[in-house]
Scaffold this active site. Structure first.
Site, PDB file in Angstrom:
ATOM      1  CG  HIS A  12      -1.862  -1.167   1.273  1.00  0.00           C
ATOM      2  ND1 HIS A  12      -2.512  -1.571   2.404  1.00  0.00           N
ATOM      3  CD2 HIS A  12      -2.274  -2.010   0.296  1.00  0.00           C
ATOM      4  CE1 HIS A  12      -3.271  -2.630   2.135  1.00  0.00           C
ATOM      5  NE2 HIS A  12      -3.147  -2.912   0.865  1.00  0.00           N
TER       6      HIS A  12
HETATM    7  C1  LIG Z   1      -0.875  -8.064  -4.203  1.00  0.00           C
HETATM    8  C2  LIG Z   1      -1.590  -6.788  -3.929  1.00  0.00           C
HETATM    9  C3  LIG Z   1      -2.836  -6.821  -3.328  1.00  0.00           C
HETATM   10  C4  LIG Z   1      -3.509  -5.638  -3.075  1.00  0.00           C
HETATM   11  N1  LIG Z   1      -4.751  -5.711  -2.545  1.00  0.00           N
HETATM   12  C5  LIG Z   1      -5.462  -4.587  -2.375  1.00  0.00           C
HETATM   13  C6  LIG Z   1      -6.798  -4.664  -1.921  1.00  0.00           C
HETATM   14  O1  LIG Z   1      -7.335  -5.750  -1.700  1.00  0.00           O
HETATM   15  N2  LIG Z   1      -7.481  -3.495  -1.746  1.00  0.00           N
HETATM   16  C7  LIG Z   1      -6.916  -2.277  -1.984  1.00  0.00           C
HETATM   17  O2  LIG Z   1      -7.577  -1.264  -1.782  1.00  0.00           O
HETATM   18  N3  LIG Z   1      -5.635  -2.183  -2.428  1.00  0.00           N
HETATM   19  C8  LIG Z   1      -4.914  -3.300  -2.650  1.00  0.00           C
HETATM   20  N4  LIG Z   1      -3.643  -3.212  -3.153  1.00  0.00           N
HETATM   21  C9  LIG Z   1      -3.070  -1.868  -3.444  1.00  0.00           C
HETATM   22  C10 LIG Z   1      -3.711  -1.129  -4.641  1.00  0.00           C
HETATM   23  O3  LIG Z   1      -4.130  -2.008  -5.644  1.00  0.00           O
HETATM   24  C11 LIG Z   1      -2.732  -0.106  -5.229  1.00  0.00           C
HETATM   25  O4  LIG Z   1      -2.230   0.683  -4.199  1.00  0.00           O
HETATM   26  C12 LIG Z   1      -3.398   0.804  -6.271  1.00  0.00           C
HETATM   27  O5  LIG Z   1      -3.777   0.036  -7.393  1.00  0.00           O
HETATM   28  C13 LIG Z   1      -2.464   1.916  -6.706  1.00  0.00           C
HETATM   29  O6  LIG Z   1      -3.076   2.646  -7.747  1.00  0.00           O
HETATM   30  P1  LIG Z   1      -2.245   3.689  -8.610  1.00  0.00           P
HETATM   31  O7  LIG Z   1      -3.146   4.187  -9.679  1.00  0.00           O
HETATM   32  O8  LIG Z   1      -1.625   4.683  -7.702  1.00  0.00           O
HETATM   33  O9  LIG Z   1      -1.037   2.852  -9.245  1.00  0.00           O
HETATM   34  P2  LIG Z   1      -1.086   1.553 -10.154  1.00  0.00           P
HETATM   35  O10 LIG Z   1      -2.427   0.926 -10.099  1.00  0.00           O
HETATM   36  O11 LIG Z   1       0.090   0.736  -9.777  1.00  0.00           O
HETATM   37  O12 LIG Z   1      -0.902   2.095 -11.631  1.00  0.00           O
HETATM   38  C14 LIG Z   1       0.307   2.509 -12.207  1.00  0.00           C
HETATM   39  C15 LIG Z   1       0.244   2.196 -13.690  1.00  0.00           C
HETATM   40  O13 LIG Z   1       1.273   2.906 -14.385  1.00  0.00           O
HETATM   41  C16 LIG Z   1       1.908   2.053 -15.298  1.00  0.00           C
HETATM   42  N5  LIG Z   1       3.271   2.558 -15.487  1.00  0.00           N
HETATM   43  C17 LIG Z   1       4.223   2.668 -14.535  1.00  0.00           C
HETATM   44  N6  LIG Z   1       5.349   3.208 -15.076  1.00  0.00           N
HETATM   45  C18 LIG Z   1       5.090   3.433 -16.374  1.00  0.00           C
HETATM   46  C19 LIG Z   1       5.866   3.979 -17.438  1.00  0.00           C
HETATM   47  N7  LIG Z   1       7.117   4.411 -17.245  1.00  0.00           N
HETATM   48  N8  LIG Z   1       5.300   4.062 -18.663  1.00  0.00           N
HETATM   49  C20 LIG Z   1       4.020   3.655 -18.860  1.00  0.00           C
HETATM   50  N9  LIG Z   1       3.244   3.135 -17.884  1.00  0.00           N
HETATM   51  C21 LIG Z   1       3.781   3.028 -16.657  1.00  0.00           C
HETATM   52  C22 LIG Z   1       1.865   0.708 -14.626  1.00  0.00           C
HETATM   53  O14 LIG Z   1       2.074  -0.330 -15.547  1.00  0.00           O
HETATM   54  C23 LIG Z   1       0.470   0.720 -14.001  1.00  0.00           C
HETATM   55  O15 LIG Z   1      -0.494   0.284 -14.921  1.00  0.00           O
HETATM   56  C24 LIG Z   1      -2.926  -4.376  -3.408  1.00  0.00           C
HETATM   57  C25 LIG Z   1      -1.673  -4.348  -3.993  1.00  0.00           C
HETATM   58  C26 LIG Z   1      -1.010  -5.536  -4.263  1.00  0.00           C
HETATM   59  C27 LIG Z   1       0.308  -5.477  -4.916  1.00  0.00           C
END
Ligand SMILES: Cc1cc2nc3c(=O)[nH]c(=O)nc-3n(C[C@H](O)[C@H](O)[C@H](O)COP(=O)(O)OP(=O)(O)OC[C@H]3O[C@@H](n4cnc5c(N)ncnc54)[C@H](O)[C@@H]3O)c2cc1C
Ligand SMILES: *[C@@H]1O[C@H](CO)[C@@H](O)[C@H](O)[C@H]1NC(C)=O
Ligand SMILES: *[C@@H]1O[C@H](CO)[C@@H](O)[C@H](O)[C@H]1NC(C)=O
Ligand SMILES: *[C@@H]1O[C@H](CO)[C@@H](O)[C@H](O)[C@H]1NC(C)=O
Ligand SMILES: *[C@@H]1O[C@H](CO)[C@@H](O)[C@H](O)[C@H]1NC(C)=O
Ligand SMILES: *[C@@H]1O[C@H](CO)[C@@H](O)[C@H](O)[C@H]1NC(C)=O
Ligand SMILES: *[C@@H]1O[C@H](CO)[C@@H](O)[C@H](O)[C@H]1NC(C)=O
Length: 609
Positions: free
Chosen positions: A541
């Site tokens: 997280h």
């Molecule tokens: C195993 C696991 C279980 C989890 N379970 C839960 C849960 O049950 N409930 C909950 O609320 N949260 C959970 N989480 C946490 C939650 O899913 C994440 O914190 C959340 O998805 C983060 O969202 P975000 O949009 O900030 O980043 P992300 O969803 O990580 O999105 C980032 C995106 O950017 C892309 N990207 C990165 N760098 C580049 C680049 N240089 N060029 C192009 N694209 C790029 C990546 O490929 C990705 O698609 C879990 C996490 C994990 C790992």
């Protein structure tokens, strides 16, 4: 999604429904078997070479994760804006749509493949003391491979954000966004807090097993009350978990935001596009585009209005630093020209998770076959329609039991009568691997304990100036001893469950005799500290690496409108901006930040509000 099958259906309409269902079932059975086999043979990556190959134009968003999916599709509602979404991973697929298999999905190229740097005070049970750090590299981001638990956090969390100098982020400000985001299936709750028309389906998971009821009863016996809706006013208590699941399938930024808006003519979603640099004019300090690599070729895309970085709390700070925005000393160390000196990656928060907490029970439900489970799944039922863990959730404060502000969360996984446990991305050393491997998932209760407001904080640095290299994730787990103590106290509370009438009925007994802690007296405080240092991990997280804060906050990277300080036309919209930890998992906040971020951008450019 089942696209291949729809194609078959289209070709031969004489086929009858039974045959189609059989074909679907066969396809899914094989898919699961092949993917699990692949996961078993997965080799951990050590860099991004595959994305770069041989190579050393609109508004754009980098990273189609949870927050990026939301902000991109919301912005594409403005028809005279052109939105380019660049995502490094591929499209989410039928495998990631099955909630049960999310653990195995991380053992593939859908995960960036990070490990933390070796830890000094924890992760001892992992090879080289490096805990895994799973991040989704796929449309929908980490939200396409996560555990699907929906938890918003509590009023106080957001009021703290606002009090810290972030106007617009108090509970009263964010609640309308949470309501806009969701479509809550349950209607027997207080409507003040919940939404029923949004894109994200939220539901209580099925089936509601006898173990779930037992877990709730056991908690009540030890003084933790039943709360029907933990996403409303009160969270301290025990509840059934709410998931982002619809008809047994994954709900995500990919499925519920990007794909439905994909065919808007002004919305270009480009997959397998790895962004390597944000283009910033040094004189005017204005972002004007990005550089990215796709299929071995380097491209530049230009932005008329803004560049929005939604690459997640690990990749966004790395990308900013690679582009000359970050701590001066860190950039200079890697010979990166400093465009603007900002504390990018200097602060990093995470929850701490102890997921290997097992109670042996006398459960002996018959083991179900893959074929049986697939059949149920196609009817929207059964074990495959829910994440392998996570059926109930409880919240309490170990320092003050009557406090409405919990610091411990326990997620409960009842025994799942499935032949083998799915392979997990864990990096355990051989000893712990063997111990966990011997746990029989169909007889054990599994508790997953999370410390919600740890004092420890870490940082994210660069390994080099090349996007080929992974960033250095130093979570500094258990750097602050109080975190060990709080988790230990959380465990003490959970152990009381064994003494309840439920514990006796299922003959629950602790099973955690791991050899590396056998030098301590079993179940003593020293023993538990040892177990925590061995098995607990930073809980995926990760947040605050591009912290939101007022100008006088020495750790702030973006302001309350998510604009990067000192650079024009550049925002960060992902959970990296979270200023302080939330009482719950963090995907709900990613959606919140995406929705609110889109409104802030619209407000700045359109004078319609
Ligand atoms: C195993 C696991 C279980 C989890 N379970 C839960 C849960 O049950 N409930 C909950 O609320 N949260 C959970 N989480 C946490 C939650 O899913 C994440 O914190 C959340 O998805 C983060 O969202 P975000 O949009 O900030 O980043 P992300 O969803 O990580 O999105 C980032 C995106 O950017 C892309 N990207 C990165 N760098 C580049 C680049 N240089 N060029 C192009 N694209 C790029 C990546 O490929 C990705 O698609 C879990 C996490 C994990 C790992
Ligand atoms: C719902 O919650 C609001 C705010 O706490 C409260 O005023 C109202 O009485 C509640 N409604 C019901 C039906 O419980
Ligand atoms: C979408 O953007 C990519 C990257 O800039 C470009 O190569 C592609 O041609 C665009 N597609 C459309 C339909 O405009
Ligand atoms: C577990 O054992 C108890 C007796 O110790 C028995 O009453 C109970 O039915 C058993 N439960 C199951 C699920 O077999
Ligand atoms: C796990 O437990 C189940 C239910 O008691 C039992 O049928 C199965 O044989 C056990 N598996 C192993 C490997 O011991
Ligand atoms: C515990 O929490 C309750 C409720 O918020 C509060 O009234 C009480 O003062 C707290 N006790 C301590 C010792 O902090
Ligand atoms: C309860 O479990 C313990 C430990 O697994 C075992 O030794 C004992 O025989 C069990 N008791 C019953 C009644 O099943």
């Amino acid at each position: 999604m089942l696209r291949p099958l729809l194609f078959i259906l289209f070709l031969s309409h004489s086929i009858c429904i039974d045959d189609v269902n059989q074909l679907k079932a066969k396809y899914l059975e094989e898919l699961i078997e092949t993917e699990v086999k692949k996961a078993q043979n997965y080799k951990v990556r050590s860099d991004n070479k595959d994305l770069l190959g041989d190579v050393e134009n609109s508004d754009q968003i980098q990273g189609g994760g949870s927050a990026g999916s939301v902000v991109a599709s919301r912005l594409s509602e403005i028809i005279n804006w052109k939105i380019l979404l660049l995502e490094a991973g591929d499209i989410n697929d039928d495998f990631t749509d099955i909630p049960y298999v999310f653990d195995a999905a991380a053992l593939s190229d859908r995960n960036w493949g990070y490990l933390t740097v070796p830890q000094k005070n924890g992760c001892f049970g992992r090879k080289n003391r490096q805990c895994p750090y799973i991040r989704g590299k796929i449309l929908g981001g980490t939200g396409s491979i996560n555990g699907l638990v929906y938890s918003r956090g509590i009023k106080r969390d957001f009021d703290k954000w606002a009090e810290a100098g972030n106007p617009g982020w108090s509970w009263d400000d964010v609640l309308p966004y949470f309501k806009r985001i969701e479509n809550f299936e349950s209607k027997s709750i207080n409507f003040t807090y919940r939404g029923f028309k949004g894109p994200l389906n939220t539901a209580y998971v099925k089936p509601n097993s006898r173990h779930q009821k037992a877990f709730i009863q056991a908690n009540e016996e030890i003084g933790i009350p039943y709360i029907q809706d933990y996403n409303a006013e009160k969270v301290s208590g025990v509840s059934n978990i709410q998931h982002n699941i619809q008809n047994g399938r994954r709900v995500s930024g990919a499925n519920n935001y990007v794909i439905p808006s994909w065919n808007r003519f002004n919305f270009n979603v480009t997959l397998k596009a790895f962004v390597t640099k944000i283009l910033i004019n040094k004189e005017t300090k204005t972002a004007y585009g990005v550089e990215f690599v796709k299929e071995n070729k380097k491209f530049r895309a230009h932005a008329k209005l803004e560049v929005i970085v939604s690459a997640g709390s690990v990749n966004s700070p790395q990308l900013l630093m690679l582009s000359g925005v970050g701590p001066k000393s860190e950039l200079q160390k890697h010979n990166i020209e400093v465009i603007h000196d900002l504390p990018v990656g200097e602060y990093m928060k995470d929850h701490i998770g102890f997921l290997g907490f097992y109670f042996k029970s006398n459960n002996s439900d018959p083991i179900l076959s893959n074929a049986q489970l697939v059949k149920e799944f196609l009817e929207g039922e059964g074990l495959y329609t829910s994440p392998s863990h996570y059926r109930c959730i409880s919240y309490y404060n170990v320092r003050n039991k009557s406090s409405p502000n919990p610091n411990i969360e326990i997620a409960f996984a009842p025994p799942h009568p499935i032949k083998s446990t799915l392979p997990q991305f864990v990096n355990y050393n051989d000893e712990i691997k063997e111990f966990i491997g011997n746990i029989n998932q169909s007889t054990y209760w599994n508790l997953q304990l999370f410390l919600l407001h740890p004092k420890s904080s870490g940082f994210l640095r660069l390994k080099s100036s090349s996007p080929k290299d992974f960033p250095l994730i130093d979570t500094r787990v258990f750097e602050d001893q109080d975190d060990l103590e709080d988790m230990y106290r959380g465990i003490e509370v959970a152990l009381k469950l064994l003494e309840t009438s439920v514990g006796k009925y299922f003959n629950l007994t602790l099973d955690l005799n791991i050899p590396s802690c056998s030098h301590e007296k079993y179940k003593s405080k020293a023993f538990w500290y040892c177990v925590l240092r061995q098995i607990a991990l930073p809980a995926y997280h990760l947040s605050s690496t591009t912290k939101m804060g007022p100008r006088n906050d020495p750790l702030a990277v973006v302001n309350s409108k998510l604009k990067v300080y000192g650079i024009k036309n550049l925002r960060v919209v992902d959970v990296g901006i979270v200023p302080s930890t939330v009482t719950g998992h963090i995907n709900a906040q990613a959606f919140l930040i995406g929705e609110k971020g889109a409104d802030l951008i619209k407000l700045d450019h359109l004078k319609i509000y």
